[in-house]
Design an enzyme around this catalytic site. Structure first.
Site, short mmCIF file in Angstrom:
data_model
loop_
_atom_site.label_atom_id
_atom_site.label_comp_id
_atom_site.label_asym_id
_atom_site.label_seq_id
_atom_site.Cartn_x
_atom_site.Cartn_y
_atom_site.Cartn_z
N GLU A 104 0.88 -1.19 -0.04
CA GLU A 104 0.02 0.31 0.05
C GLU A 104 0.84 1.24 -0.04
OE1 GLU A 104 -2.01 -0.58 3.56
OE2 GLU A 104 -3.20 -2.14 2.92
N TYR A 116 7.76 1.42 -7.66
CA TYR A 116 7.09 -0.08 -7.68
C TYR A 116 6.62 -0.28 -8.96
CZ TYR A 116 6.92 0.83 -2.58
OH TYR A 116 6.97 1.01 -1.14
C1 COA Z 1 10.66 5.84 -2.79
C2 COA Z 1 12.39 5.86 -2.24
C3 COA Z 1 12.51 4.73 -1.65
C4 COA Z 1 13.00 5.54 -3.57
O1 COA Z 1 14.43 5.37 -3.34
P1 COA Z 1 15.59 5.46 -4.61
O2 COA Z 1 16.74 4.93 -4.04
O3 COA Z 1 15.83 7.13 -4.71
O4 COA Z 1 14.86 5.09 -5.91
P2 COA Z 1 15.91 4.48 -6.90
O5 COA Z 1 17.05 5.39 -7.35
O6 COA Z 1 16.00 3.08 -6.89
O7 COA Z 1 14.79 4.93 -8.45
C5 COA Z 1 14.12 3.82 -8.95
C6 COA Z 1 13.12 4.16 -9.91
O8 COA Z 1 12.07 4.79 -9.25
C7 COA Z 1 11.51 6.01 -9.72
N1 COA Z 1 11.73 7.15 -8.95
C8 COA Z 1 12.42 7.06 -7.42
N2 COA Z 1 12.46 8.36 -7.05
C9 COA Z 1 11.67 8.99 -7.75
C10 COA Z 1 11.37 10.19 -7.82
N3 COA Z 1 11.58 11.38 -6.83
N4 COA Z 1 10.40 10.88 -8.85
C11 COA Z 1 10.11 10.05 -9.88
N5 COA Z 1 10.31 8.79 -9.97
C12 COA Z 1 11.23 8.07 -8.94
C13 COA Z 1 12.26 6.15 -11.04
O9 COA Z 1 11.63 5.41 -11.97
C14 COA Z 1 13.47 5.26 -10.57
O10 COA Z 1 14.43 5.26 -11.71
P3 COA Z 1 15.12 6.20 -12.22
O11 COA Z 1 15.98 7.16 -11.46
O12 COA Z 1 16.00 5.45 -13.40
O13 COA Z 1 14.45 7.16 -13.25
C15 COA Z 1 12.69 7.24 -1.84
O14 COA Z 1 12.41 8.20 -2.41
C16 COA Z 1 12.54 7.30 -0.16
O15 COA Z 1 12.85 6.90 0.61
N6 COA Z 1 11.20 7.77 -0.10
C17 COA Z 1 10.78 8.11 1.47
C18 COA Z 1 10.32 7.07 2.10
C19 COA Z 1 8.84 6.73 1.23
O16 COA Z 1 8.18 7.33 1.07
N7 COA Z 1 8.81 5.19 1.09
C20 COA Z 1 7.76 4.57 0.55
C21 COA Z 1 6.81 4.16 1.40
S1 COA Z 1 5.38 3.17 0.66
#
Ligand code: COA
Length: 147
Positions: A104, A116
Site C-alpha cells: 500500500e 514500484y
Molecule cells: C521511494 C524511495 C525509497 C526511492 O528510493 P531511491 O533509491 O531514490 O529510488 P531509485 O534510485 O532506486 O529509483 C528507481 C526508480 O524509481 C522511480 N523514482 C524514484 N524516485 C523518484 C522520484 N523522486 N520521482 C520520480 N520517480 C522516482 C524512478 O523510476 C527511478 O528510476 P530512474 O532513477 O532510472 O528514473 C525514496 O524516495 C524514499 O526513501 N522516500 C521516502 C520514504 C517513502 O516514501 N517510502 C515509501 C513508503 S510506501
C-alpha cells in the site's frame, strides 16, 4: 546488504525521521529486527561502510508477501538503491516460492509509486481516506505483482 538485527531498530527510525514525512518509530521497526520464526516481518539493511543508505521491511506468510516500508537516505536517492533493495526482496521471495507480493502506498507518494511500477507492480485498487494527513486524510493505492 544484510538482515536487520535487534540493534538496528533505532538506526532505522533515525534514518526514517530524516527521510520521510510520516516516519515509523523504533518500536514499530523492532519486530522486523528480531529474526524470530513467530514473526514474519524482516528488514534488509543496505550499508556502505558505516553509512546506512537505506532499508526495506517486508513479510512473508505462506506463499504471499507484502512490502511494509522502504526508505533511502535523502543524500542517497536516485542512485538505484531503492530498486536494489526491492529487487533483493523479490529475489528472496522467488527463492521461497512466494506467489504474489502486495503493498500500500500514499496516493501523493509519486517517488515510491514510480519505483514500484518500475519493478513490475501494478495498481489493484484504492482504499479511500486510509492514511491520516495533517488536516485530513489520504487514499492508499493498493499495488501487487506476481513473483
Ligand atoms: C521511494 C524511495 C525509497 C526511492 O528510493 P531511491 O533509491 O531514490 O529510488 P531509485 O534510485 O532506486 O529509483 C528507481 C526508480 O524509481 C522511480 N523514482 C524514484 N524516485 C523518484 C522520484 N523522486 N520521482 C520520480 N520517480 C522516482 C524512478 O523510476 C527511478 O528510476 P530512474 O532513477 O532510472 O528514473 C525514496 O524516495 C524514499 O526513501 N522516500 C521516502 C520514504 C517513502 O516514501 N517510502 C515509501 C513508503 S510506501
Amino acid at each position: 546488504m544484510r538482515l536487520a538485527q535487534p540493534r538496528d531498530a533505532a538506526r532505522m527510525a533515525a534514518l526514517d525521521a530524516d527521510a520521510s514525512p510520516y516516519p515509523w518509530s523504533a518500536s514499530q521497526y523492532r519486530p522486523a529486527c528480531t529474526g524470530l520464526a513467530s514473526n514474519p516481518e524482516r528488514g534488509l539493511m543496505l550499508e556502505r561502510g558505516p553509512e546506512l543508505l537505506g532499508f526495506i521491511v517486508f513479510a512473508q506468510v505462506l506463499d504471499e508477501a507484502s512490502i511494509h516500508n522502504i526508505v533511502v537516505a535523502v543524500s542517497a536517492r536516485r542512485q538505484g538503491f531503492g530498486a536494489q533493495l526491492l529487487e533483493a526482496v523479490l529475489a528472496e521471495l522467488a527463492r521461497n516460492q512466494v506467489r504474489c507480493c502486495q503493498l500500500e502506498v500514499r496516493r501523493s507518494n509519486t517517488a515510491a509509486r514510480r519505483l514500484y511500477a518500475a519493478l513490475g507492480f501494478s495498481v489493484d485498487g484504492t482504499r479511500r481516506n486510509y492514511y491520516p494527513l495533517p488536516g485530513g486524510r489520504e487514499d492508499a493505492i493498493l499495488m501487487s505483482r506476481d513473483i
